[in-house]
Write a protein that holds these residues in place. Structure first.
Motif, short mmCIF file in Angstrom:
data_model
loop_
_atom_site.label_atom_id
_atom_site.label_comp_id
_atom_site.label_asym_id
_atom_site.label_seq_id
_atom_site.Cartn_x
_atom_site.Cartn_y
_atom_site.Cartn_z
N HIS A 1 0.69 -1.15 -0.18
CA HIS A 1 0.13 0.32 -0.10
C HIS A 1 0.59 1.22 -0.06
CE1 HIS A 1 -3.23 -2.10 0.22
NE2 HIS A 1 -2.93 -3.33 0.98
N CYS B 1 -6.53 0.65 -5.91
CA CYS B 1 -6.48 -0.21 -4.72
C CYS B 1 -7.39 -0.47 -4.00
CB CYS B 1 -5.30 0.23 -4.09
SG CYS B 1 -4.76 -1.14 -2.74
N CYS C 1 -7.32 -1.01 -0.41
CA CYS C 1 -7.95 0.04 0.06
C CYS C 1 -8.57 1.09 -0.26
CB CYS C 1 -6.33 0.53 0.58
SG CYS C 1 -4.76 1.27 -0.26
N CYS D 1 -1.47 2.80 -5.57
CA CYS D 1 -0.59 1.69 -4.35
C CYS D 1 0.28 0.61 -5.40
CB CYS D 1 -1.62 0.93 -3.51
SG CYS D 1 -2.42 1.89 -2.37
ZN ZN Z 1 -3.66 -0.33 -1.42
#
Ligand code: ZN
Length: 404
Positions: free
Chosen positions: A255, A265, A267, A272
């Motif tokens: 990340h 991503c 997240c 990332c």
């Molecule tokens: Zn990420």
């Protein structure tokens, strides 16, 4: 007499601790590490061999050994205790049975289609454990516990598998892996099925522990470990111990942002390392050229066989990983970056890419002192490290202490 017994107990303890830390040692090494005399080492080793706790290997020579022959070594007898390690990958399972000297007594693996449901995965793992235990004729009474490497961060405060960003929209394939473990108490399910304590740890962390103990990281001070497989995992090791961080997410290099306009991503952020360099992304990049989506093993095999496209994407992955970890290398000044996982097979161009980008983005002095090395333990690393984690835990020490 009590005082003599106490001295003897302390000496035995020191000798056993040296063996626990180093696995297999010669009598001379045992003497150096414990400060005990040759006669005391010999007497304690003989006693513990008679009691079935230690094993000695032959040097082939008589007293003291002779030149050119390997010296006799001392290690734990499997009877002194064993542990199972399980590594759960997206496309396969690995199970290893280890003794206290970290020797593999049995090994089992299974390949399957991507991501079976977790209950099925755990049952398959338990069956492999049963098979491994049947193999060398050890019984369950000697099993100290089971270690499991899971593809998620594990909170060191609670032992809970972290579920990252539950509220956010996540990316296709990667998201499924995250959600798969939702609501699953892997630890309790396996403990109930196998009848022994179970310890859970992040998969990159257990692989890193194994490499530090008996692989490419042995004897090194500060190591950054990268696991380039389906996802990109990582770990930071200092003198063989993990640096986990507050919530267990230290070493989550996937990340780190390496490109402003990269894909979104899992997240929820953009650019990332993971969606640009991880195995699940690399195999998609190769899809147009191959007319199908290759498995990770195929990607590695194609690269090893000289396939230009596969070599290019792995080198690019390596360059991006180097870019991502350059800051960490500046901050920690490690002595090695060790790269394992399915994408780093024989002849993988990933390491060259990584070296190149580190040379461009880190300080020359720190890069010159830095070794970029392939991991040594191959696909077994996760299972080895998971079992080693149990053997080196307080439970492992307690099991051994009962027998002394
Ligand atoms: Zn990420």
């Amino acid at each position: 007499v009590a005082a003599i017994d106490e001295v003897r107990d302390r000496s035995t303890q020191a000798l056993v601790e040296a063996l626990r830390a180093h696995g297999t040692l010669t009598r001379a090494e045992l003497g150096q590490m414990t400060g005990l005399s040759r006669a005391t080492v010999a007497s304690i080793v003989d006693e513990l061999v008679t009691r079935g706790l230690l094993l000695t290997t032959q040097s082939g020579a008589g007293q003291g050994g002779s030149r050119g022959r390997p010296p006799a070594t001392v290690r734990f007898h499997p009877r002194a205790g064993v542990a199972l390690g399980i590594s759960m990958e997206r496309e396969n399972l690995q199970v290893a049975l280890l003794d206290l000297s970290l020797n593999i007594l049995a090994h089992r693996s299974l390949e399957f289609d991507l991501d079976p449901p977790v209950d099925k995965l755990l049952e398959m793992a338990a069956e492999l454990c049963d098979e491994a235990l049947r193999d060398p004729g050890t019984d369950r009474g000697e099993l100290i516990g089971v270690g499991v490497g899971v593809p998620r961060p594990v909170d060191p405060r609670t032992g809970a598998i972290e579920l990252r960003n539950r509220t956010q929209q996540r990316e296709g394939h990667d998201a499924e892996a995250h959600d798969r473990f939702t609501g699953y108490d892997v630890e309790s399910t396996l403990a109930a099925r196998l009848g022994v304590p179970v310890m859970i740890e992040n998969d990159a962390n257990v692989a890193a522990l194994a490499e530090a103990a008996i692989g490419a990281g042995r004897g090194r001070d500060t190591v950054i470990f990268i696991r380039a497989s389906w996802g990109i995992g990582g770990a930071v090791l200092r003198r063989g111990r993990l640096y986990r961080g507050r919530t267990g997410s230290a070493g989550e290099f996937a990340h780190i942002r390496v490109r402003d306009d990269g894909p979104v991503c899992g997240c929820g952020r953009r650019g990332c390392l993971g969606p640009l360099a991880a195995g699940w992304a690399v195999r998609r990049v190769l899809e147009p050229a191959l007319g199908r989506t290759p498995t990770l093993r195929e990607v590695a095999e194609l690269a090893a066989g000289g396939h230009v496209g596969a070599r290019r994407v792995l080198a690019d992955s390596g360059r991006l990983i180097g870019k991502a970890i350059a800051g960490t290398c500046l901050a920690l000044n490690p002595d090695a970056v060790i790269v394992g996982g399915d994408l780093v097979g024989e002849g993988s161009p990933m390491l060259d890419g990584l070296r190149q980008s580190l040379q461009m983005s880190a300080l020359p002095a720190s890069v010159q002192a830095l070794s970029v090395l392939p991991a040594r333990l191959g696909p077994n690393a996760g299972a080895l490290g998971a079992a080693g984690m149990v053997l080196h835990s307080p439970a492992g020490a307690a099991h051994l202490a009962q027998q002394l």
